[in-house]
Design an enzyme around this catalytic site. Structure first.
Site, PDB file in Angstrom:
ATOM      1  CG  ASP A 144      -2.097   0.933   1.088  1.00  0.00           C
ATOM      2  OD1 ASP A 144      -2.368   1.386  -0.043  1.00  0.00           O
ATOM      3  OD2 ASP A 144      -2.745   1.219   2.103  1.00  0.00           O
TER       4      ASP A 144
ATOM      5  CG  ASN B 173      -7.898  -1.827  -5.389  1.00  0.00           C
ATOM      6  OD1 ASN B 173      -6.995  -2.640  -5.188  1.00  0.00           O
ATOM      7  ND2 ASN B 173      -8.154  -0.859  -4.514  1.00  0.00           N
TER       8      ASN B 173
HETATM    9  C1  IPE Z   1      -5.527  -2.740  -0.451  1.00  0.00           C
HETATM   10  O1  IPE Z   1      -5.161  -1.410  -0.530  1.00  0.00           O
HETATM   11  C2  IPE Z   1      -5.474  -3.383  -1.792  1.00  0.00           C
HETATM   12  C3  IPE Z   1      -4.142  -3.535  -2.390  1.00  0.00           C
HETATM   13  C4  IPE Z   1      -3.007  -3.226  -1.836  1.00  0.00           C
HETATM   14  C5  IPE Z   1      -4.136  -4.108  -3.708  1.00  0.00           C
HETATM   15  P1  IPE Z   1      -6.232  -0.242  -0.688  1.00  0.00           P
HETATM   16  O2  IPE Z   1      -5.452   1.014  -0.777  1.00  0.00           O
HETATM   17  O3  IPE Z   1      -7.158  -0.540  -1.799  1.00  0.00           O
HETATM   18  O4  IPE Z   1      -7.055  -0.344   0.690  1.00  0.00           O
HETATM   19  P2  IPE Z   1      -7.905   0.746   1.459  1.00  0.00           P
HETATM   20  O5  IPE Z   1      -8.875   1.313   0.478  1.00  0.00           O
HETATM   21  O6  IPE Z   1      -6.958   1.778   1.957  1.00  0.00           O
HETATM   22  O7  IPE Z   1      -8.533  -0.006   2.581  1.00  0.00           O
HETATM   23  C1  IPE Z   2      -1.466   0.256  -3.387  1.00  0.00           C
HETATM   24  O1  IPE Z   2      -1.242   1.622  -3.412  1.00  0.00           O
HETATM   25  C2  IPE Z   2      -1.631  -0.326  -4.781  1.00  0.00           C
HETATM   26  C3  IPE Z   2      -3.021  -0.709  -5.106  1.00  0.00           C
HETATM   27  C4  IPE Z   2      -4.049  -0.684  -4.301  1.00  0.00           C
HETATM   28  C5  IPE Z   2      -3.236  -1.143  -6.478  1.00  0.00           C
HETATM   29  P1  IPE Z   2      -2.447   2.657  -3.440  1.00  0.00           P
HETATM   30  O2  IPE Z   2      -2.754   2.971  -4.858  1.00  0.00           O
HETATM   31  O3  IPE Z   2      -3.574   2.179  -2.619  1.00  0.00           O
HETATM   32  O4  IPE Z   2      -1.749   3.931  -2.750  1.00  0.00           O
HETATM   33  P2  IPE Z   2      -2.438   4.923  -1.741  1.00  0.00           P
HETATM   34  O5  IPE Z   2      -2.983   4.106  -0.601  1.00  0.00           O
HETATM   35  O6  IPE Z   2      -3.527   5.611  -2.494  1.00  0.00           O
HETATM   36  O7  IPE Z   2      -1.343   5.833  -1.332  1.00  0.00           O
HETATM   37 MG    MG Z   3      -4.078   2.391  -0.641  1.00  0.00          MG
END
Ligand code: IPE
Ligand code: IPE
Ligand code: MG
Length: 231
Positions: free
Chosen positions: A14, A62
């Site tokens: 994340d 997502n």
């Molecule tokens: C979890 O991260 C999913 C992945 C890392 C693929 P998100 O960024 O989607 O989770 P939330 O929305 O902060 O809970």
């Molecule tokens: C994790 O990084 C990757 C995926 C969920 C695909 P994020 O895209 O969630 O990054 P933040 O949480 O918005 O910084």
């Molecule tokens: Mg995230």
């Protein structure tokens, strides 16, 4: 202190978006860097003797992101899988995917299946990519599969054979980067007794040293599985 190497590490990668934003770059640049980090951490896990590495790449939630970001994420995955084909075999990586397949473009879906077959004999590490994966969706698909097979009285062992991670030991250690302390619908069934480790470091900044810090922390944990430990 004795270092215990987890057999199975699961990672919620994340913070790609926040990392990119901080540098004044578009979110997708964080995902590009994130893919490179995933590769570096895979190599580190091979060196350490980790047997299974499960990486959360795209959740069932997502899809709610802007269409451009979703498209770019899948383009990135497609390009990565295509260009890393030889590396995977050279490194001895067996690649597996968990999650739904029905909402993924047929060309990418075929590439995923091809790679699973092509790498199925590799045995240095099994890397499991969670794509369109949700813990609840995994459980519901498992229930429906069991029902379709006419099973009406399941126990834990029989049920777990219908889950996406069938045959894979439960994660010993779950790492989540970027400061969030939640599971976000990752492996709900399989995390029952997993040790959780959270770090504020965003995924694009995650390194082998950070991984070692997590493993050191894990090594100090007393895993009790509900029992009383003899001190
Ligand atoms: C979890 O991260 C999913 C992945 C890392 C693929 P998100 O960024 O989607 O989770 P939330 O929305 O902060 O809970
Ligand atoms: C994790 O990084 C990757 C995926 C969920 C695909 P994020 O895209 O969630 O990054 P933040 O949480 O918005 O910084
Ligand atoms: Mg995230």
């Amino acid at each position: 202190m004795e270092i215990k190497i987890p057999v199975h590490i699961a990672i919620i990668m994340d913070g790609n978006g926040r990392w990119a934003k901080r540098q004044g770059m578009p979110r997708i640049m964080g995902h590009y860097r994130g893919a490179e980090v995933a590769e570096e951490i895979t190599k580190a896990c091979i060196d350490l003797g980790v047997r299974y590495l499960t990486l959360f790449a795209f959740s069932t939630e997502n899809w709610k992101r802007p269409k451009e970001e979703v498209n770019l994420l899948f383009d990135l995955l497609r390009n990565y899988l295509t260009s890393k084909r030889e590396d995977l075999n050279r490194l001895g990586v067996r690649l597996r995917f968990i999650g739904r397949r029905d909402r993924i473009d047929p060309d990418l879906r075929d590439l995923m299946t091809d790679l699973e077959q092509e790498t199925s004999k590799n045995n240095r590490i099994t890397v499991i990519l969670a794509v369109d994966y949700g813990g609840r969706d995994d459980i519901i698909r498992a229930v429906n599969r069991a029902l379709r097979e006419g099973l009406l009285d399941l126990d834990e062992e029989t049920f777990s054979k219908f889950l996406d991670l069938a045959g894979v030991p439960d994660p010993d250690l779950l790492i989540r980067t970027a400061g969030e302390r939640r599971v976000s619908n990752f492996l709900l069934w399989n995390l029952a007794y997993t040790e959780l480790y959270f770090t504020d470091v965003c995924w694009p900044d995650f390194t082998k040293e950070e991984l070692l810090r997590a493993i050191e922390d894990f090594s100090r944990r007393k895993r009790k599985f509900g029992r009383v430990l003899d001190e």
